[in-house]
Design a protein around this motif. Structure first.
Motif, PDB file in Angstrom:
ATOM      1  N   ILE A 195      -2.676  18.129   5.391  1.00  0.00           N
ATOM      2  CA  ILE A 195      -2.095  17.393   6.506  1.00  0.00           C
ATOM      3  C   ILE A 195      -0.584  17.602   6.589  1.00  0.00           C
ATOM      4  O   ILE A 195      -0.023  17.584   7.677  1.00  0.00           O
ATOM      5  CB  ILE A 195      -2.459  15.893   6.482  1.00  0.00           C
ATOM      6  CG1 ILE A 195      -1.999  15.215   5.218  1.00  0.00           C
ATOM      7  CG2 ILE A 195      -3.927  15.695   6.708  1.00  0.00           C
ATOM      8  CD1 ILE A 195      -2.210  13.722   5.203  1.00  0.00           C
ATOM      9  N   ALA A 196       0.062  17.841   5.448  1.00  0.00           N
ATOM     10  CA  ALA A 196       1.495  18.150   5.474  1.00  0.00           C
ATOM     11  C   ALA A 196       1.737  19.474   6.204  1.00  0.00           C
ATOM     12  O   ALA A 196       2.663  19.594   7.000  1.00  0.00           O
ATOM     13  CB  ALA A 196       2.047  18.209   4.054  1.00  0.00           C
ATOM     14  N   TRP A 203      -2.876   6.972   6.733  1.00  0.00           N
ATOM     15  CA  TRP A 203      -1.930   8.007   7.131  1.00  0.00           C
ATOM     16  C   TRP A 203      -2.302   8.463   8.523  1.00  0.00           C
ATOM     17  O   TRP A 203      -3.463   8.418   8.915  1.00  0.00           O
ATOM     18  CB  TRP A 203      -2.005   9.201   6.198  1.00  0.00           C
ATOM     19  CG  TRP A 203      -1.369   8.986   4.866  1.00  0.00           C
ATOM     20  CD1 TRP A 203      -0.643   7.907   4.463  1.00  0.00           C
ATOM     21  CD2 TRP A 203      -1.408   9.875   3.763  1.00  0.00           C
ATOM     22  NE1 TRP A 203      -0.249   8.085   3.164  1.00  0.00           N
ATOM     23  CE2 TRP A 203      -0.693   9.281   2.722  1.00  0.00           C
ATOM     24  CE3 TRP A 203      -1.978  11.122   3.563  1.00  0.00           C
ATOM     25  CZ2 TRP A 203      -0.517   9.894   1.489  1.00  0.00           C
ATOM     26  CZ3 TRP A 203      -1.811  11.725   2.336  1.00  0.00           C
ATOM     27  CH2 TRP A 203      -1.091  11.119   1.322  1.00  0.00           C
ATOM     28  N   ALA A 204      -1.285   8.922   9.252  1.00  0.00           N
ATOM     29  CA  ALA A 204      -1.510   9.429  10.598  1.00  0.00           C
ATOM     30  C   ALA A 204      -0.447  10.470  10.917  1.00  0.00           C
ATOM     31  O   ALA A 204       0.546  10.605  10.192  1.00  0.00           O
ATOM     32  CB  ALA A 204      -1.456   8.290  11.611  1.00  0.00           C
ATOM     33  N   LEU A 205      -0.670  11.211  11.992  1.00  0.00           N
ATOM     34  CA  LEU A 205       0.306  12.168  12.512  1.00  0.00           C
ATOM     35  C   LEU A 205       0.755  11.668  13.872  1.00  0.00           C
ATOM     36  O   LEU A 205      -0.068  11.244  14.688  1.00  0.00           O
ATOM     37  CB  LEU A 205      -0.326  13.558  12.650  1.00  0.00           C
ATOM     38  CG  LEU A 205      -0.866  14.177  11.367  1.00  0.00           C
ATOM     39  CD1 LEU A 205      -1.568  15.494  11.677  1.00  0.00           C
ATOM     40  CD2 LEU A 205       0.242  14.398  10.360  1.00  0.00           C
ATOM     41  N   LEU A 223       4.378  12.889   9.551  1.00  0.00           N
ATOM     42  CA  LEU A 223       3.305  12.279   8.767  1.00  0.00           C
ATOM     43  C   LEU A 223       3.766  10.850   8.528  1.00  0.00           C
ATOM     44  O   LEU A 223       4.857  10.632   7.999  1.00  0.00           O
ATOM     45  CB  LEU A 223       3.103  13.021   7.451  1.00  0.00           C
ATOM     46  CG  LEU A 223       2.093  12.430   6.477  1.00  0.00           C
ATOM     47  CD1 LEU A 223       0.717  12.313   7.121  1.00  0.00           C
ATOM     48  CD2 LEU A 223       2.024  13.251   5.210  1.00  0.00           C
ATOM     49  N   ILE A 224       2.981   9.866   8.975  1.00  0.00           N
ATOM     50  CA  ILE A 224       3.392   8.470   8.882  1.00  0.00           C
ATOM     51  C   ILE A 224       2.373   7.659   8.090  1.00  0.00           C
ATOM     52  O   ILE A 224       1.225   8.061   7.939  1.00  0.00           O
ATOM     53  CB  ILE A 224       3.620   7.859  10.281  1.00  0.00           C
ATOM     54  CG1 ILE A 224       2.353   7.947  11.150  1.00  0.00           C
ATOM     55  CG2 ILE A 224       4.789   8.542  10.984  1.00  0.00           C
ATOM     56  CD1 ILE A 224       2.469   7.262  12.501  1.00  0.00           C
ATOM     57  N   ASP A 225       2.834   6.510   7.599  1.00  0.00           N
ATOM     58  CA  ASP A 225       2.024   5.660   6.726  1.00  0.00           C
ATOM     59  C   ASP A 225       2.291   4.199   7.076  1.00  0.00           C
ATOM     60  O   ASP A 225       3.442   3.818   7.302  1.00  0.00           O
ATOM     61  CB  ASP A 225       2.427   5.944   5.278  1.00  0.00           C
ATOM     62  CG  ASP A 225       1.818   4.986   4.289  1.00  0.00           C
ATOM     63  OD1 ASP A 225       0.605   4.763   4.337  1.00  0.00           O
ATOM     64  OD2 ASP A 225       2.576   4.456   3.449  1.00  0.00           O
ATOM     65  N   LYS A 252       5.988   4.028   8.566  1.00  0.00           N
ATOM     66  CA  LYS A 252       7.121   4.722   7.933  1.00  0.00           C
ATOM     67  C   LYS A 252       6.804   6.198   7.842  1.00  0.00           C
ATOM     68  O   LYS A 252       5.656   6.586   7.624  1.00  0.00           O
ATOM     69  CB  LYS A 252       7.370   4.175   6.526  1.00  0.00           C
ATOM     70  CG  LYS A 252       7.810   2.742   6.516  1.00  0.00           C
ATOM     71  CD  LYS A 252       8.083   2.275   5.114  1.00  0.00           C
ATOM     72  CE  LYS A 252       8.514   0.810   5.151  1.00  0.00           C
ATOM     73  NZ  LYS A 252       8.757   0.294   3.826  1.00  0.00           N
ATOM     74  N   ALA A 253       7.838   7.018   7.994  1.00  0.00           N
ATOM     75  CA  ALA A 253       7.673   8.464   7.855  1.00  0.00           C
ATOM     76  C   ALA A 253       7.507   8.815   6.384  1.00  0.00           C
ATOM     77  O   ALA A 253       8.179   8.255   5.520  1.00  0.00           O
ATOM     78  CB  ALA A 253       8.878   9.195   8.429  1.00  0.00           C
ATOM     79  N   VAL A 254       6.594   9.733   6.108  1.00  0.00           N
ATOM     80  CA  VAL A 254       6.410  10.268   4.759  1.00  0.00           C
ATOM     81  C   VAL A 254       7.250  11.546   4.699  1.00  0.00           C
ATOM     82  O   VAL A 254       7.026  12.470   5.480  1.00  0.00           O
ATOM     83  CB  VAL A 254       4.926  10.589   4.479  1.00  0.00           C
ATOM     84  CG1 VAL A 254       4.757  11.240   3.113  1.00  0.00           C
ATOM     85  CG2 VAL A 254       4.084   9.332   4.599  1.00  0.00           C
ATOM     86  N   PRO A 255       8.249  11.592   3.815  1.00  0.00           N
ATOM     87  CA  PRO A 255       9.112  12.777   3.782  1.00  0.00           C
ATOM     88  C   PRO A 255       8.344  14.025   3.334  1.00  0.00           C
ATOM     89  O   PRO A 255       7.569  13.974   2.388  1.00  0.00           O
ATOM     90  CB  PRO A 255      10.207  12.416   2.779  1.00  0.00           C
ATOM     91  CG  PRO A 255       9.754  11.207   2.060  1.00  0.00           C
ATOM     92  CD  PRO A 255       8.625  10.591   2.834  1.00  0.00           C
TER      93      PRO A 255
END
Length: 65
Positions: free
Chosen positions: A17-18, A35-37, A28-30, A46-49
């Motif tokens: 997914i990354a 998780w979602a795009l 990529l958010i959480d 929150k954004a996943v770095p």
């Protein structure tokens, strides 16, 4: 404003997914549960770095093989 969110399936790997997020220019958010795009980060998420340098290097290495 484009606020479309694509939920990530429970059986998806973070690596896959990354790569998908990076290739499509998505975040990529959480939200603590899923998780979602998404193009924009909605309230409560929150954004996943992601390190796009590593992702892009891996893509180049795999295509050269």
């Amino acid at each position: 404003m484009d606020n479309v969110i694509t939920m990530v399936p429970d059986n998806a790997t973070l690596w896959d997914i990354a790569h998908l997020a990076s290739a499509q220019g998505l975040h990529l958010i959480d939200n603590g549960k899923r998780w979602a795009l998404a193009r924009t980060i909605p309230p409560g998420w929150k954004a996943v770095p992601l390190n796009t340098d590593i992702l892009n290097t891996d893509i180049l290495n795999r295509s050269a093989a």
